[in-house]
Design a protein around this motif. Structure first.
Motif, mmCIF file in Angstrom:
data_model
loop_
_atom_site.group_PDB
_atom_site.id
_atom_site.type_symbol
_atom_site.label_atom_id
_atom_site.label_comp_id
_atom_site.label_asym_id
_atom_site.label_seq_id
_atom_site.Cartn_x
_atom_site.Cartn_y
_atom_site.Cartn_z
ATOM 1 N N GLY A 7 1.060 -1.036 0.090
ATOM 2 C CA GLY A 7 -0.107 0.143 -0.391
ATOM 3 C C GLY A 7 0.319 0.913 -0.373
ATOM 4 N N GLN A 264 18.707 -1.447 -4.812
ATOM 5 C CA GLN A 264 18.903 -2.849 -3.807
ATOM 6 C C GLN A 264 19.833 -2.435 -2.369
ATOM 7 N N GLN A 310 4.322 0.364 -1.817
ATOM 8 C CA GLN A 310 3.722 0.265 -2.576
ATOM 9 C C GLN A 310 3.414 -0.998 -3.989
#
Ligand SMILES: C[S@@+](CC[C@H](N)C(=O)[O-])C[C@H]1O[C@@H](n2cnc3c(N)ncnc32)[C@H](O)[C@@H]1O
Length: 564
Positions: A7, A264, A310
């Motif tokens: 989200g 990353q 999200q």
């Protein structure tokens, strides 16, 4: 407690309790015009990138500020936040976001992380500026009292040569000489006396100095010079960590840590931050989690954690990464997606499912597994709830439910009937024609209202994608058999491609624990070389809702390839 949540972090953070988190690390999308999001092609990332960038720096800062305000609210009074950014916006982030929300007096450090020695690209002719090879990590706390563990780095060879240059003949111990002069002289109450012909204000009392001299700890390098004290290398902890971090490199393309997430960060970076600013059992939160580096490290270091992103890719890749590193003793965690998988719910443990769905419906589940005439809970208005973990529920279920309600609480049953409100609710995946007809009959003939509710009306559900694997024998390479695998998946909507996020591959599947060698394959094509013998290859596919399917290929390779 350990949770991965899909989200926009602003919405998710608003639902978290105030002052509950010990440590926050965020690595929000930088305000840069790099196009990694486009290459990456994940809708969530592209959208957030476009939103921010089109509005310029003001928009970006406003966007970040709203989220940092929520982070401030959920941070414990003893907590810390580390905000990872770079030159594009670091000045704005410090002054307009962190100083404003946390207060300039709670600024602790500006850490400079040197990502690399050389920077690829930027070889443009007439380039008249310097390549950038550092990121900034701001360290703020909520108050003056906070968790902090001093960390040390090993001494470098140059440091050792420069400082620990003496070696004790009899023991071979390496040492350096440090001053014994009392700082501040007389004003700080240091005693004045003579040592080896030199009179000074000393750091130690005369009696302690005597003991040090007896132990051979005091050295005068030449007659008349100020005596100094030995400090042994084997008693030192190393060099206390400072703000320039040059000893952790960004992940190279060949790094074994690499999972394929474009931005990353290395585990060593997060390990340092988590060890420095939290204790075992503390709660660590990263709400721009990406490939889950913070979460993976927090889990290894026995911290509790919450990870938010999200992007479906981020949440599912982190889930697979955690499953890969965890063992039997690891703490369980939950994954909150936007949709629930029909099959998982349908075949979940019955009691667990009944409790969960009654709760989602807003009711109060029964605490006991049996009893209460097969009723599974009640509404806050005391109407009965029964859950059937099945499809096509029939007429008999309705009749049994009605008599159970009547027997269980006759007065309440009659009261609800008289008030023309439902005597209860039956929850199931779907209802048959017989059930629907019986509901109508009871209403018309007996003035008894029962409401049928499908699981889908309570929680959004979807079906897993389907997955097929094809293979091409590429022949022998030395004595290994090379095989090309092609995975093709269809999402529930039946469309290929667009709604499939990625594939993960485990080429030595043990039948129970999915331990992927390739975590993030956007195409679904892999080549692998096998020894002769039996092999199990497991492939998982993840769709745009975060739902996954697994397919296992059994191969027998012995001269020829047999697919079982
Ligand atoms: C720079 S990456 C984080 C990389 C991460 N530190 C790692 O080691 O893999 C930023 C992440 O923020 C996520 N993101 C962007 N906007 C977001 C939002 N509003 N809410 C939650 N996540 C968001 C993106 O999906 C992306 O995964």
């Amino acid at each position: 407690m350990n949770k991965l949540i899909l989200g926009d972090c602003l919405e998710v953070l608003k639902k978290l309790d105030t002052e509950t988190i010990d440590l926050i690390y965020i690595d929000p999308p930088f305000f840069s015009n790099r196009t990694y999001e486009v290459i990456w092609g994940d809708k969530g990332e592209v959208r957030s990138f476009e939103d921010r960038f089109s509005g310029g720096i003001e928009h970006y800062i406003g966007w970040l500020k709203e989220r940092v305000q929520e982070l401030y609210r959920i941070l414990k009074p003893t907590g810390s936040i580390f905000v990872h950014c770079d030159w594009h916006a670091n000045a704005y982030i410090r002054v307009s976001v962190l100083d404003k929300i946390f207060g300039g007096n709670n600024f602790r450090n500006e850490i400079i992380w040197k990502r690399a020695d050389t920077v690829k690209g930027n070889f443009g002719q007439n380039k008249k500026y310097l390549d950038v090879n550092v990121d900034t990590i701001f360290f703020y706390t909520k108050n003056g009292t906070y968790t902090f563990e001093e960390l040390y780095k090993p001494y470098t060879d140059t440091y050792l040569k420069q400082f620990y240059k003496y070696v004790e003949k009899d023991t071979g111990r390496r040492y350096r000489l440090i001053s014994m002069i009392g700082p501040g002289g007389e004003s700080k109450g240091n005693p004045f006396y003579e040592v080896m012909g030199v009179s000074k204000y000393w750091r130690y009392s005369e009696s302690k100095m005597k003991i040090l001299i007896e132990k051979g700890m005091v050295v005068q390098t030449r007659k008349g010079t100020v005596p100094q004290r030995k400090q042994y290398l084997d008693e030192g902890k190393g060099v206390a960590l400072q703000t320039l971090w040059e000893d952790i490199s960004a992940l190279g393309s060949g790094s074994s840590e690499r999972i394929g997430y474009p931005t990353q960060k290395p585990e060593a970076l997060l390990e340092r931050i988590i060890k420095m600013a939290s204790n075992e059992g503390d709660i660590v939160l990263d709400c721009f989690m990406g490939g889950g580096t913070t979460i993976a490290v927090a889990d290894k270091l026995n911290r509790k954690w919450i990870g938010i992103d999200q992007s479906v890719n981020a949440v599912k890749v982190t889930e697979f990464r955690l499953n890969k590193q965890q063992d039997l003793f690891s703490k369980p965690f939950s994954v909150q997606l936007h949709k629930y998988d029909y099959d998982t719910l349908r075949y979940k443990d019955a009691f667990e499912f009944e409790n969960w769905i009654v709760g989602q419906f807003g009711g109060i589940p029964n605490s006991k597994q049996r009893g209460d005439l097969g009723l599974d809970g009640r509404t806050r208005e005391n109407q009965a709830i029964q859950v059937k973990r099945s499809d096509g529920v029939g007429r008999n279920v309705i009749d049994n439910f009605k008599s159970a309600c009547e027997r269980f609480d006759k007065a309440n049953f009659e009261k609800n009937k008289a008030a023309n409100i439902p005597i209860g609710f039956i929850i199931a995946f779907s209802f048959g024609k017989g059930a629907i007809e019986e509901i109508a009959r009871l209403r018309n003939e007996e003035n008894c209202i029962i409401k049928l509710v499908t699981v889908e009306e309570i929680v959004p559900i979807a079906k897993k994608p389907t997955l097929e694997i094809e293979m091409i024998d590429k022949g022998l390479k030395k004595d290994l058999r090379e095989i090309e695998f092609m995975a093709s998946a269809k999402s529930e909507t039946g469309m290929t491609g667009a709604t499939i996020c990625f594939y993960s591959w485990d080429f030595a599947y043990n039948g129970t624990h999915f331990n992927p060698e390739i975590l993030l394959d956007k195409i679904g094509k892999q080549t692998y070389q096998f020894k002769a013998g039996e092999h199990k290859i497991a492939v998982k596919v993840v769709d745009g809702e975060g739902l996954e399917s697994i397919e296992v290929v059994h191969l027998k390779i012995n001269g020829m390839i047999e697919r079982k």
